[in-house]
Design a protein around this motif. Structure first.
Motif, PDB file in Angstrom:
ATOM      1  N   THR A 122     -12.011   1.629   9.916  1.00  0.00           N
ATOM      2  CA  THR A 122     -11.314   1.035   8.687  1.00  0.00           C
ATOM      3  C   THR A 122     -10.825   1.933   7.944  1.00  0.00           C
ATOM      4  OG1 THR A 122     -12.641  -0.733   9.564  1.00  0.00           O
ATOM      5  CG2 THR A 122     -11.509  -1.272   7.516  1.00  0.00           C
ATOM      6  N   ILE A 123      -9.659   1.767   7.401  1.00  0.00           N
ATOM      7  CA  ILE A 123      -9.611   2.799   6.247  1.00  0.00           C
ATOM      8  C   ILE A 123      -7.958   1.390   6.029  1.00  0.00           C
ATOM      9  CG2 ILE A 123      -6.895   4.459   6.152  1.00  0.00           C
ATOM     10  CD1 ILE A 123      -7.592   5.845   8.923  1.00  0.00           C
ATOM     11  N   THR A 124      -7.810   1.641   4.229  1.00  0.00           N
ATOM     12  CA  THR A 124      -8.275   0.851   3.385  1.00  0.00           C
ATOM     13  C   THR A 124      -6.920   2.063   2.745  1.00  0.00           C
ATOM     14  OG1 THR A 124     -10.017  -0.325   3.526  1.00  0.00           O
ATOM     15  CG2 THR A 124      -8.540  -0.784   1.794  1.00  0.00           C
ATOM     16  N   HIS A 125      -6.367   2.025   1.892  1.00  0.00           N
ATOM     17  CA  HIS A 125      -5.084   2.582   1.431  1.00  0.00           C
ATOM     18  C   HIS A 125      -4.622   1.654   0.434  1.00  0.00           C
ATOM     19  CE1 HIS A 125      -2.530   6.255   1.228  1.00  0.00           C
ATOM     20  NE2 HIS A 125      -2.435   6.211   0.001  1.00  0.00           N
ATOM     21  N   ARG A 126      -5.298   2.606  -0.683  1.00  0.00           N
ATOM     22  CA  ARG A 126      -5.174   0.738  -2.084  1.00  0.00           C
ATOM     23  C   ARG A 126      -3.874   1.485  -2.594  1.00  0.00           C
ATOM     24  NH1 ARG A 126      -9.754   2.556  -1.450  1.00  0.00           N
ATOM     25  NH2 ARG A 126      -9.763   4.320  -3.159  1.00  0.00           N
ATOM     26  N   ARG A 127      -3.473   0.452  -3.871  1.00  0.00           N
ATOM     27  CA  ARG A 127      -2.317   0.067  -4.588  1.00  0.00           C
ATOM     28  C   ARG A 127      -1.265   0.917  -3.911  1.00  0.00           C
ATOM     29  NH1 ARG A 127      -7.550  -1.154  -6.718  1.00  0.00           N
ATOM     30  NH2 ARG A 127      -7.778  -3.253  -7.258  1.00  0.00           N
ATOM     31  N   LEU A 128      -0.846   0.935  -2.756  1.00  0.00           N
ATOM     32  CA  LEU A 128       0.889   2.355  -3.169  1.00  0.00           C
ATOM     33  C   LEU A 128       1.508   1.747  -4.461  1.00  0.00           C
ATOM     34  CD1 LEU A 128       0.362   1.901   0.700  1.00  0.00           C
ATOM     35  CD2 LEU A 128       0.452   3.844  -0.427  1.00  0.00           C
ATOM     36  N   PRO A 129       2.218   3.164  -4.908  1.00  0.00           N
ATOM     37  CA  PRO A 129       3.196   2.370  -5.854  1.00  0.00           C
ATOM     38  C   PRO A 129       4.658   1.589  -5.697  1.00  0.00           C
ATOM     39  CG  PRO A 129       3.608   4.745  -5.411  1.00  0.00           C
ATOM     40  CD  PRO A 129       2.137   4.285  -4.368  1.00  0.00           C
ATOM     41  N   ASP A 130       4.717   1.792  -4.408  1.00  0.00           N
ATOM     42  CA  ASP A 130       6.007   0.803  -4.398  1.00  0.00           C
ATOM     43  C   ASP A 130       6.096   0.679  -3.134  1.00  0.00           C
ATOM     44  OD1 ASP A 130       7.546   3.031  -2.840  1.00  0.00           O
ATOM     45  OD2 ASP A 130       7.777   4.318  -4.937  1.00  0.00           O
ATOM     46  N   ARG A 131       7.500  -0.507  -2.667  1.00  0.00           N
ATOM     47  CA  ARG A 131       7.385  -1.159  -0.738  1.00  0.00           C
ATOM     48  C   ARG A 131       7.665  -0.002   0.015  1.00  0.00           C
ATOM     49  NH1 ARG A 131      11.131  -3.637   2.461  1.00  0.00           N
ATOM     50  NH2 ARG A 131       9.392  -5.421   3.275  1.00  0.00           N
ATOM     51  N   ASP A 132       8.834   0.994  -0.814  1.00  0.00           N
ATOM     52  CA  ASP A 132       9.212   2.277   0.334  1.00  0.00           C
ATOM     53  C   ASP A 132       7.893   2.858   0.916  1.00  0.00           C
ATOM     54  OD1 ASP A 132      11.257   3.505   1.897  1.00  0.00           O
ATOM     55  OD2 ASP A 132      10.558   5.385  -0.167  1.00  0.00           O
ATOM     56  N   MET A 133       7.139   3.575  -0.486  1.00  0.00           N
ATOM     57  CA  MET A 133       5.875   3.882  -0.209  1.00  0.00           C
ATOM     58  C   MET A 133       4.988   3.399   1.533  1.00  0.00           C
ATOM     59  SD  MET A 133       4.233   7.406   0.268  1.00  0.00           S
ATOM     60  CE  MET A 133       5.460   7.923  -1.240  1.00  0.00           C
ATOM     61  N   LEU A 134       4.712   1.705   0.466  1.00  0.00           N
ATOM     62  CA  LEU A 134       4.158   1.001   1.736  1.00  0.00           C
ATOM     63  C   LEU A 134       4.141   1.143   3.001  1.00  0.00           C
ATOM     64  CD1 LEU A 134       1.778  -1.088   1.146  1.00  0.00           C
ATOM     65  CD2 LEU A 134       3.243  -2.720   1.144  1.00  0.00           C
ATOM     66  N   LEU A 135       6.386   1.119   3.326  1.00  0.00           N
ATOM     67  CA  LEU A 135       6.261   1.048   4.930  1.00  0.00           C
ATOM     68  C   LEU A 135       6.445   2.063   5.283  1.00  0.00           C
ATOM     69  CD1 LEU A 135      10.052  -0.918   3.837  1.00  0.00           C
ATOM     70  CD2 LEU A 135       7.501  -1.610   5.498  1.00  0.00           C
TER      71      LEU A 135
END
Length: 177
Positions: A122-135
């Motif tokens: 399980t990989i959890t990547h927390r609180r990305l700065p914006d939607r583009d980076m999240l995608l």
């Protein structure tokens, strides 16, 4: 995969801007741990970079995604042949848990749990700065985990960049604006 891993392998948001993604991989747990922490094994699916397994250690991840499959797929515009990121180990409990810093996000947690002869990663990547980076990150983790699963199964992975582009479009449909 089993009931613990989504059949389509897609990650999901556990809170706004936090992605969690899972893969069921062949064990034992020490083998999966090595693919996360050993530079030579990690470069085969994610990024190279030596890692001291202790809190406070720094690791520079070096991505060369063109090298993940043969022949390489065409790199999307805006990406260089190589990308580097300096991270720090925040928490480590071999072979079950690793927490590291990760750029402008609140970090990444890798958790491993044995399930019979397999291991749930399980990989959890927390609180990305914006939607583009999240995608980008969602498509990246998904694609890299697909490469890891293929490598651990002893098969050639799908062309990484082709898959990344497809997955980014899929995540854009799945993740609300």
């Amino acid at each position: 995969m089993n009931d613990l891993t989504p059949p389509n392998g897609y990650g999901a948001l556990t809170e706004p801007m936090t992605l969690q993604i899972q893969r069921m991989l062949p064990g034992p747990i020490e083998r999966v741990w090595a693919y996360i922490t050993d530079s030579d094994l990690r470069r085969q699916w994610l990024a190279a970079g030596p890692m001291d397994q202790k809190v406070g250690a720094t690791v520079e991840f070096v991505w060369r995604n063109d090298e993940l499959n043969t022949p390489p797929s065409r790199r999307p515009e805006g990406f260089d042949e190589e990308h580097r990121l300096l991270c720090e180990v925040l928490e480590i409990d071999p072979p079950r848990r690793l927490v590291i810093t990760w750029g402008r996000s609140d970090g990444v947690t890798f958790e491993l749990a044995p399930v019979g002869q397999k291991v749930l990663l399980t990989i959890t990547h927390r609180r990305l700065p914006d939607r583009d980076m999240l995608l980008k990150v969602s498509a990246g983790w998904h694609g890299h985990l697909d490469v890891l699963a293929a490598r651990m199964a002893g098969v050639e992975p799908a062309p990484f960049w082709d898959e990344w582009l497809r997955l980014k479009g899929e995540y854009a449909k799945r993740i609300p604006e």
